[in-house]
Design an enzyme around this catalytic site. Sequence first.
Site, short mmCIF file in Angstrom:
data_model
loop_
_atom_site.label_atom_id
_atom_site.label_comp_id
_atom_site.label_asym_id
_atom_site.label_seq_id
_atom_site.Cartn_x
_atom_site.Cartn_y
_atom_site.Cartn_z
N GLY A 105 104.30 42.95 -24.57
CA GLY A 105 103.54 42.72 -25.80
C GLY A 105 102.12 42.31 -25.50
O GLY A 105 101.78 42.06 -24.34
N GLU A 333 75.11 41.25 -46.64
CA GLU A 333 76.42 40.60 -46.71
C GLU A 333 76.88 40.42 -48.16
O GLU A 333 78.07 40.55 -48.46
CB GLU A 333 76.38 39.23 -46.00
CG GLU A 333 76.05 39.29 -44.51
CD GLU A 333 76.93 40.24 -43.73
OE1 GLU A 333 78.09 40.46 -44.10
OE2 GLU A 333 76.42 40.80 -42.72
N HIS A 336 78.48 43.63 -49.32
CA HIS A 336 79.89 43.73 -48.86
C HIS A 336 80.79 42.90 -49.77
O HIS A 336 81.86 43.35 -50.20
CB HIS A 336 80.04 43.16 -47.45
CG HIS A 336 79.53 44.03 -46.34
ND1 HIS A 336 79.91 45.34 -46.20
CD2 HIS A 336 78.72 43.76 -45.28
CE1 HIS A 336 79.33 45.85 -45.11
NE2 HIS A 336 78.59 44.91 -44.54
N ASP A 407 79.12 49.16 -39.19
CA ASP A 407 79.83 49.40 -40.47
C ASP A 407 80.14 50.89 -40.61
O ASP A 407 81.24 51.28 -41.02
CB ASP A 407 78.96 49.01 -41.67
CG ASP A 407 78.75 47.51 -41.77
OD1 ASP A 407 79.53 46.77 -41.15
OD2 ASP A 407 77.80 47.10 -42.47
#
Length: 496
Positions: A105, A333, A336, A407
Amino acid sequence: MIKELFLGTSIAALIFLVILGYNVLPLLLMGGLGFFLYILIDKKGLPGSSANFSGYVQQVNFTFDDVGGQASAKQELKEALDFVIHARQIAEMGIRPLKGILLTGPPGTGKTLLAKAAAAYTHSLFLATSGSEFIEVYAGVGAQRVRQLFKTAKERAVREKKNGAIIFIDEIDVLGNRRGSNTGHLEYDQTLNQLLVEMDGLRSDDRVKILVIGATNRDDMLDPALLRPGRFDRLVRVDLPDKAGRYQILKLHCRNKPLADDVDLDKIAQETFGFSGAHLESVTNEAAILALREESPYIHQRHFKEAVDKVMMGEKLDRKPSKDELYRIAVHETGHAIVSEVLRPGSVSHITVTTRGKALGYMRQIPEDDLYLYTRDYLEKQIQVFLAGAGAENILLGSQSTGSSSDFQQAVQLARQIVTAGLSPLGVIWEEGLSKDVLHDTIQEIIRRQEKAVEEILTARLEVLQEVAQVLLEEEYIGGNALRQRLDQENRQVLN
Ligand code: ATP
């Protein structure tokens, strides 16, 4: 005994030489040097030698209750360990003993902790080592170390009156790599062969029952011979914890910390999707450090929130952008955040223009719930959130900046996922058979549509965008609730 005899004779010879009038100083110096070298080799072994290499015996008073989450891994492991606990009945039934368990894992999910808990559960000696400790440039050294390791496990278990010993080999992929994959390096192959020989030699009627627990993040790299029945018989997956697991891990690591009444660990667990146990331990630790820095006797929710930011994005930096740049970051920001909140109300945790790690500012979303499957609608909305930073810059400042490149990469990645998962108008496709142009046009079409949607959302809320960006510029931080209040006001005004 021989050592004592040698020491006694040497001292007697020295006294005799002094009586005869010889200068024994050079002899004493040489003897001292020899003794120092002997101690050094005895304790550490020469570089490249196998002398006294034996892994590290650790006293463990650690139980499965101290491992948070990982319910199915614990269950599987316990079932396998019951074979070790009931070794006598197993031998009577002629069942071959369990020799190896492989824990696989991502890093920091608690594989070492599980191995320690396994030792306590079976009252076994715990001997820990790592695959890299077997790899030396000198041929044969690794193989000798493997032999030494098994020998030490048996001897130490007898000395400590234990019936079993667990040998834990972390990063087993380093030593258990596919044979022949390390070209020109026979040393790797010899070491792995020796491990296989030692494991094959384990019997159910051995006085000390040895169980090897290996841990790796790369089970695909392992030599198939290791995974063959009779060697690492059990493969236990130790995955990143789900929300309930994250809550338990946070609770475990807060056991010894003074928490204020406002702390809501369930909320922190929700906000930390994708975090490993090690990340969560770090969050609780950082939260305590932040409280200490503020000289607060208790750890508050705000400390946890900031600790999550720190673990996610890195330490706050003193780098200060210019005023114009800072306003652009604030607008970006806020863009967003507004789109995220409009598409999924309640999704914004907070917005800030503090520089952390590589980010000049960021908006943190609260993940809905642990999601493992995404619909087209979900992916498109997520693309809109990514595009909203550049969208806001365009609308309010009339231009974009390089701050949006990552982005865009993420937006394109999601658009590509829509196409490859058969969720685009192309339907189910065979990726290799799709021409680059068609793929490009389809992705571009998806992105265009989301850009338009973003533009609509933001132009309808231009005032909020301006205002919140201004607050951000002055205060550096704005919480999700404050943003929601402002958006609600705007909605009510539109309705009136
Ligand atoms: P690696 O693959 O990097 O060796 P690992 O899976 O062996 O990592 P551990 O060494 O067991 O991870 O965990 C590292 C630390 O993270 C632990 O000391 C503990 O503080 C914390 N931790 C990880 N998982 C858990 C868990 N399930 N419960 C409680 N603490 C955990």
